[in-house]
Structure formats: structure tokens, C-alpha cells
Design an enzyme around this catalytic site. Structure first.
Site, short mmCIF file in Angstrom:
data_model
loop_
_atom_site.label_atom_id
_atom_site.label_comp_id
_atom_site.label_asym_id
_atom_site.label_seq_id
_atom_site.Cartn_x
_atom_site.Cartn_y
_atom_site.Cartn_z
N GLU A 81 70.84 20.12 7.41
CA GLU A 81 70.21 21.36 7.90
C GLU A 81 70.02 21.34 9.42
O GLU A 81 69.03 21.80 9.96
CB GLU A 81 68.88 21.62 7.18
CG GLU A 81 69.07 21.97 5.72
CD GLU A 81 67.81 22.44 5.03
OE1 GLU A 81 67.04 23.19 5.68
OE2 GLU A 81 67.60 22.08 3.87
N GLY A 112 57.58 -7.58 6.64
CA GLY A 112 58.42 -8.76 6.74
C GLY A 112 59.58 -8.71 5.76
O GLY A 112 60.17 -7.65 5.51
#
Length: 384
Positions: A365, A341
Site C-alpha cells: 500500500e 538475546g
């Protein structure tokens, strides 16, 4: 240690199980003491700590007894460090990636650097990306022009991890003006080489040392070249072939940490008069997260095991591992944020930290879309 049942999988040997458990204990004892307020100082401190404890010995080959890199160990280390501290994972990873070309293709003279980087006394970096060539490595524009008994480098590199704090860079430049992947070569460049400067430090949402580097008439002697002229693309791809799986492992570590945080939350937080864990919708989220974590682990350690068993290339396996693990880790972390929450997006909450940390792994990468191209070409070409 959180769920470690995966260590019983046949991908691992007893030494891997011992490594993972020992590193988990060390990380729990030591990493909490590192001050992250100054990112550069934290990285330098982490590299020193990892070197003193011997963990960086796994990041590169032993220069006194050259062998091969154990990719399963690399992945286990990155997964474990990422679960504890994303910056610690970064510090370890850059020592490996920065010296990857030296480990795989370097001369004995190049490998003298490994005494320093494996001990954590010197920092390394991998300088591949440029302003107009990120995932498109073959489009590198930095020039390396023959000059006497060596070469003279001119151009820029950007998004370089450890840029500005590294002691040595593996740099890729064009030695053949004709263009294409066959015209690239690799060089080992100490950070104090005249003409090499830090043009700009780059700030990102999950703080890491990154920089844009400028090379202006950087003079290198011929022995600075790693491998042969024109082998730069092959060297870069070979290094990424090894370390791409470890990026997936880091994402897996982030996902495991998010799942653990979510489990703590739903077991202790009450909603409508009962623990959240009793709500079927919450159970569905936890089930999805657990499946994603285990599926990612299977792909990561299949790729690592395949490479360790002697496969010359694991481009397809590594691409699958990176694509799935990084994308699914993003989903797992997002679910953990949702289950927390408002607390989930509060600065200082582990889910908020993980949410910022994971995003870059889907880019560097080889971005996720690039991994799809690698996989599709392999499957279409009959490599499935």
C-alpha cells in the site's frame, strides 16, 4: 489490556473506547484457538469468526443504511488485532480493502456483496499491483477493452492478498490505451468468472495467502464497472487514502506487542546480579521504544480523526502515519529482539514472529520511499 491511556485522547469518543476494550477481550478469548498450520484455512476461519462476532461490520458500509466508514474504528480494530495475531489483522484488513471501492463508489447492486463480506461468509481482495507496476499505479497495463455491452479483461495482477481464496476481486484495468492515470477503471470480478485463474501462489517470510492472477479474455458486463470509465485511479487513491492509515495502525499494534514483550523480559531477566530493567542502557532502549509507540499513535489517530471529521483527502496525514509507524515499528521490534538475546530469534518467540510480520508493512500500500514522495510534494506544494 496493555497500556490503554491513549484511549483518553480527544481523538476518540466513548464508542471507540468501548470498541477497543471489547475487541481486546474477545481477541484474548478467541484468537488463541486458531490453528495457523494451514494459512488459507486459518484466514477463512478467522474471517468467519470476525464476521460472526460482528467485527467485520466495521470493515465496510452497511448496504441497507449507507453511511461513511469510521476510520478511527478501522484503525483501533487493526491495532488491537495486530497486537494479538497478525493473521487476524490481515483477515480483517482484506475484507475492508477488498470492498473499499464498493463502500465508497459502488452501486446498490455492487453493495449486495457487502452482506456476505461483512458477515464473513465471502472473502474479498484488492487487485491493483502488477509485475511492472507496484507503487506506480498509473503504469497499470492490464487492458479492459469494450466488447459488446461490457468489457474484456486481459493481463496479470500480482502480490494480491487473499489471492486464491477470495470470492470476489476489485480489479483495476486500463480502458484508455493512451496511458496515464486517467485511463484506468475499476471492476468488480467474482472469482469464478471464466478466464480468471490463479497463475501462482506466492510464499513469503510471514505466511499470508498471496497470489499472481491471470486474466485471459475475462468477459464482464458493463454493470461490473465501479464508478465511471477513467475513474479507476481516483477510486484506487481514495481507497488507499482511507486504508493506508490502517496499515500504520497495524504496525502500531505490532510495536505495542513488542514493547510489552520487552518489558516482561527486562523485568524478569537478571543480568550481572540485578534485573535488566535496572541497567541504564536497557532503560534507554525502553524509553526510545515508548516514545516511538506514542509518536506513531499520535500520527495514526490524527490521520483517522481528520478523515472522520470530513476532510475529503488525507493523503499527507495518512502518508506520514504509514511512513513513521511502519519504520519505527521495525525499530521497536528490533530492539525487543535485542533485549531478548538468543531467545529473540528463536522460532516461536513472539519477537521472532513480529520481526517477520512487520517487514512487509513498509512495502505494501505504498512503500516508505513512496510515502516520502507524497509528503514532500504536499509540503512543497503548500499543503503543510
Amino acid at each position: 489490556m496493555p497500556d490503554s491511556s491513549f484511549l483518553s485522547w480527544p481523538f476518540f469518543e466513548d464508542r471507540h473506547r468501548t470498541l477497543a476494550r471489547d475487541l481486546d477481550d474477545w481477541s484474548r478469548d478467541r484468537l488463541g484457538s486458531v490453528d495457523h498450520a494451514d494459512t488459507d484455512a486459518a484466514c477463512i476461519s478467522l474471517v468467519a469468526m470476525l464476521g460472526e462476532a460482528g467485527w467485520l461490520a466495521h470493515s465496510a458500509i452497511d448496504p441497507d443504511d449507507p453511511g461513511t466508514l469510521d476510520v478511527r474504528s478501522l484503525c483501533l480494530i487493526r491495532e488491537t488485532l495486530a497486537r494479538h495475531d497478525g493473521l487476524a489483522d490481515f483477515a480483517f484488513a482484506m475484507q475492508g480493502l477488498g470492498m473499499g471501492a464498493v463502500s465508497l463508489f459502488g452501486t446498490p447492486e455492487h453493495r449486495e456483496w457487502l452482506h456476505q463480506t461483512r458477515a464473513g461468509r465471502k472473502l474479498s481482495a484488492f487487485a491493483l499491483s502488477e509485475p511492472r507496476s507496484g507503487s506506480d499505479v498509473a503504469n497499470i497495463e492490464m487492458s479492459a477493452v469494450p466488447d459488446g455491452n461490457g468489457y474484456r479483461l486481459n493481463g496479470e495482477k500480482t502480490w494480491i492478498s487473499n489471492g486464491g481464496i477470495a470470492d470476489v476481486y476489485t480489479v483495476f484495468a486500463r480502458t484508455d490505451a493512451a496511458g496515464g492515470s486517467k485511463g484506468l477503471s475499476a471492476f468488480l470480478v467474482p472469482a469464478d468468472t471464466p478466464g480468471l485463474t490463479v497463475a501462482e501462489r506466492l510464499d513469503v517470510m510471514a505466511p499470508h495467502p498471496l497470489a499472481r492472477l491471470s486474466f485471459e479474455d475475462v468477459k464482464l458486463d458493463a454493470p461490473a464497472m465501479i464508478g465511471l470509465p477513467g475513474e479507476g485511479f481516483k477510486i484506487a487513491m481514495s481507497v488507499l487514502d482511507v486504508f493506508r492509515s490502517t496499515v500504520a495502525a497495524a504496525a502500531l499494534g505490532f510495536a505495542r506487542r513488542a514493547l510489552d514483550a520487552a518489558l516482561d523480559r527486562v523485568r524478569t531477566r537478571e543480568l550481572f546480579g540485578a534485573p535488566m530493567s535496572e541497567l541504564q542502557m536497557v532503560q534507554g532502549h525502553i524509553a526510545d521504544m515508548a516514545v516511538d509507540v506514542d509518536a506513531a499513535a499520535l500520527l495514526v489517530y490524527r490521520a483517522a480523526w481528520t478523515k472522520d471529521m470530513g476532510a475529503p483527502r488525507v493523503s499527507r496525514e495518512a502518508a506520514m502515519a504509514k511512513l513513521f509507524s511502519t519504520d519505527q515499528a521495525q525499530r521497536v521490534i528490533d530492539k525487543a529482539v535485542q533485549l531478548h538475546g538468543g531467545d529473540g530469534v528463536r522460532v516461536g518467540c513472539i519477537t521472532e514472529t513480529l520481526y517477520r510480520e512487520i517487514r512487509a508493512l513498509r512495502i505494501y500500500e505504498g512503500a516508505s520511499d513512496v510515502q516520502k514522495i507524497v509528503i514532500a510534494r504536499s509540503v512543497i506544494g503548500g499543503g503543510a
